[in-house]
Design an enzyme around this catalytic site. Structure first.
Site, PDB file in Angstrom:
ATOM      1  N   ARG A  67      54.540 -74.311  36.975  1.00  0.00           N
ATOM      2  CA  ARG A  67      53.892 -73.353  37.860  1.00  0.00           C
ATOM      3  C   ARG A  67      54.237 -73.619  39.336  1.00  0.00           C
ATOM      4  NH1 ARG A  67      49.464 -70.417  36.723  1.00  0.00           N
ATOM      5  NH2 ARG A  67      49.269 -71.456  34.714  1.00  0.00           N
ATOM      6  N   THR A  68      53.966 -74.811  39.811  1.00  0.00           N
ATOM      7  CA  THR A  68      54.259 -75.151  41.209  1.00  0.00           C
ATOM      8  C   THR A  68      55.766 -75.171  41.454  1.00  0.00           C
ATOM      9  OG1 THR A  68      52.239 -76.462  41.304  1.00  0.00           O
ATOM     10  CG2 THR A  68      53.870 -76.873  43.006  1.00  0.00           C
ATOM     11  N   LYS A  97      66.203 -98.315  36.202  1.00  0.00           N
ATOM     12  CA  LYS A  97      66.720 -99.638  36.573  1.00  0.00           C
ATOM     13  C   LYS A  97      65.833-100.312  37.609  1.00  0.00           C
ATOM     14  CE  LYS A  97      71.641 -98.674  35.754  1.00  0.00           C
ATOM     15  NZ  LYS A  97      72.768 -97.985  36.414  1.00  0.00           N
ATOM     16  N   ARG A 118      56.563 -83.734  43.766  1.00  0.00           N
ATOM     17  CA  ARG A 118      55.361 -83.940  42.962  1.00  0.00           C
ATOM     18  C   ARG A 118      55.487 -85.299  42.293  1.00  0.00           C
ATOM     19  NH1 ARG A 118      51.248 -80.839  39.329  1.00  0.00           N
ATOM     20  NH2 ARG A 118      51.251 -79.626  41.247  1.00  0.00           N
ATOM     21  N   HIS A 146      47.186 -81.665  47.218  1.00  0.00           N
ATOM     22  CA  HIS A 146      48.141 -80.626  46.866  1.00  0.00           C
ATOM     23  C   HIS A 146      47.921 -79.532  47.916  1.00  0.00           C
ATOM     24  CE1 HIS A 146      50.633 -77.928  44.813  1.00  0.00           C
ATOM     25  NE2 HIS A 146      49.923 -77.625  43.764  1.00  0.00           N
TER      26      HIS A 146
END
Lengths: 323, 323, 323
Positions: A67-68, A97, A118, A146
């Site tokens: 969605r975002t 790593k 995100r 957010h």
């Protein structure tokens, strides 16, 4: 790069990070909203835009969120910009790593003009911004923030009512943990005369600490225990999901759950004719499907599109591009 | 949006969904094919196109398919359009939290002008189209349909022979379950005088019901049991894979399998000089590698490219853009 | 397509594959470097470029690598080109069903002008190039090669020192297995007068065979056993990671490990004021964070950006586009 991450009363966003909602002054908000409105007009005209032509934005999503991801992607491409889409880099060899987030960021910054990230861990966006010489937008950092979600919620109110003060709202659902709820309360507390009704199950009420904080910031908070107490004068309802899993005692849940579901009947009995019904989505049953066609329901309409307009505004302001 | 999903004899595709092959009339097919031919010419000229500039198409792939994904991606980008690539959204939080397909679709429609969806469940494309106010193209819904594949197969025949009637074809392999086989038979049944030979293992023959249906639609169907019975006059062979796993008795499989493999020898003994050999791909041995360089083998050449041209045509017709 | 994969002394790259570093002559290198320099200038000017407009490149990554993926992505999009991003096609149905790499390649070549492939198996890039009628760039084939990495390393030296001969370098870390180390040695052996110091734990030393080969090619190799033996006159240090897991005896590792870590103290005591410190990244501790701000440290700066410039150069040369 020299970045201003502290509060600012200037409306210049060029090369600034967007990390937390708290960085915005009312003036900042209005500047973003005005730009978002121009973006909405631009999209409506259906004239292809080249505003972000020649710019590259890296979408660095350590956590899936179609969605975002799609919203930012659309915002950038609607303006002629390009994206580099990196999803789940944690599965790639470098991160596996043991590369640090700072090194990863300093790699991607070499390729792009902006990073939108995100990440599942609170504070990761701040850490990335500290490492980066290009701007970083926080698209969700775990239980942290957010900010563009909060912007789109406030913009939806502003677009509807032409103001962000002297509003009456009802916040419903998980008020204890809801990230969007807390950002919205912070936003509304920047303006005077706002009156917020809070409806939540006992175990999901706004914490005493939060309640005290928001009252100190000037918000009027009124707790109610039943949807019958929702004031008919409310300008908006902001509904969120109550997770059954939060309850240890299922009979407690059964007893309260009707108070947390929007039905056409509830709309008829308690909702004013000029109010709007908001929800951050995804929903899973707390708003009946039959409510979708109610013109006051904006969660599948204005809210989603406003998300794109807000992101178009924010990205172009940061990249220093004016319509 | 007002959408015409029923059969139509108009050649207007603007804002229409593409859900099932059955929605097409012969006129529709010729309109698409003419456009595809223009697209092929456009690509050949190597002049960059801006036809889809300013448009955004969401590729929503609930099931991995790099082949179909790349074909639509190329089709759109060759015409200057942009895509939002969403693969495996089922793993993202919204869907995992139990969001309905309708809500997901109504989110993505806010960002884009067209949704192209692949989904593992039959009927999902129809469900998405019902929820959406923008057009939806079905790029495969489980055992359901994959209409652009059928279009490209018919276009390949049309491009080669200049007609879709009075053709003699041989369909080989899994005629019981093959999605592409059934669409092709449906397409050929729209035109008169087509004669189709069917070669399949006993357990993978076209079902009596299907046989009856296609005959009722006017197709002449002739079952054969051996590749020696393939008529030398055939215009095309359409070969598909016979899965060993379908056989409970392995000796049955061993007995028939040579009848279901194309070799240079078979081409020499049974294939006419002007025929074409088709396959929907992927193949895994049922056409010997040595056959690839035979100019009549179109599966790695014309068929793949035609897939891109057909998708260029379909997408631009739906988005109302003319070359 | 007629492709020249053998060594060539012409500077024409149009439609050539880039599979192995060995295909380059010194003239080829300078031609690429000159083009990369023009690309760097182009990016610096911040004027959007349309050089690759109308071209489509498929990024076919069978193995995750967000770093290389992003670098090629940025290189192409900075020049106005489009990409089709295919990651982990091995999980898709076609490959899972057993399709050969050749068939997969012949599918993607129909959609694009260039394929950039990363694959876990050595030789896969060569196999893909043999199947393809369009050019293929090897972006890493297992323990095989990753020629654009070698190009960017040499370009970083060339950009700094204006030459690739008569350089003194120190290679540190895993000299036995390091892919980047071997490519760099091959590159430096094309030019005369280069003197290379080798510092590695006993079990990770350059193999006797490799040592003999590179000496035969004209490189002067000097083995040292301690960072105190690093010559202060070195033009560059090329540091790589020593994996603890390589050691069966942990006390061996503990004994040597300080010799394989760069600290500000080591820089102060052994590094000349005009040298550069390189690393192929990712690093996981073998260069202390405090060294990052040393202007001689180029691994998070010039090296990464040069990777993009080199890839801009290589892609546009192959696609026949001149600035």
């Amino acid at each position: 790069m020299p970045k201003t991450q502290t509060k600012t009363n200037t409306a210049t966003f060029e090369r600034r990070d967007i990390l937390s909602f708290d960085q915005f002054t009312p003036n900042d908000l209005f500047h973003i909203f005005t730009t978002a409105k121009e973006m909405a007009y631009q999209v409506k005209k259906k004239v292809p835009s080249d505003l972000l032509r020649g710019t590259i934005t890296t979408l660095l999503f350590y956590e899936p969120s179609s969605r975002t991801f799609a919203s930012f992607n659309a915002a950038i491409k609607r303006l002629g910009g390009q994206t580099i889409d990196i999803q789940n880099p944690g599965q790639t060899s470098s991160v596996a790593k043991g590369e640090t987030l700072a090194d990863t960021i300093r790699t991607f910054e070499a390729y792009s003009d902006l990073i939108i990230m995100r990440h599942p861990i609170k504070g990761a966006a701040k850490e990335a911004a500290n490492a980066a010489s290009i701007p970083v937008i926080n698209a969700g950092d775990g239980i942290g923030e957010h900010p563009t979600q909060a912007l789109l919620d406030l913009y939806t109110l502003y677009e509807k009512f032409g103001r962000l003060n002297h509003l009456t709202g009802v916040l419903v659902g998980d008020l204890l943990n809801g990230r969007t709820i807390h950002s919205l309360l912070r936003g509304l507390s920047l303006f005077e005369g706002n009156e917020i009704y809070l409806l939540a199950p006992q175990i999901l009420k706004l914490s005493p600490q939060d309640k005290q904080d928001f009252r100190k910031r000037g918000l009027k908070l009124i707790e109610i225990t039943n949807d019958k107490e929702i004031p008919k004068t409310a300008n908006f309802w902001y509904w969120t999901r109550v997770q059954k899993e939060r309850f240890t005692n299922l009979s407690d849940y059964e007893r309260v759950k009707t108070a947390f579901t929007v039905t056409p009947e509830l709309m008829k009995s308690r909702a004013g004719k000029d109010m709007i019904l908001m929800h951050p989505l995804p929903r899973v049953g707390e708003i009946a499907k039959a409510v979708d066609k109610d013109p006051r329901a904006v969660y599948l309409r204005a809210q989603i599109r406003n998300g794109m307009f807000i992101r178009m505004a924010v990205v172009s302001l940061i990249l220093g591009k004016k319509l």
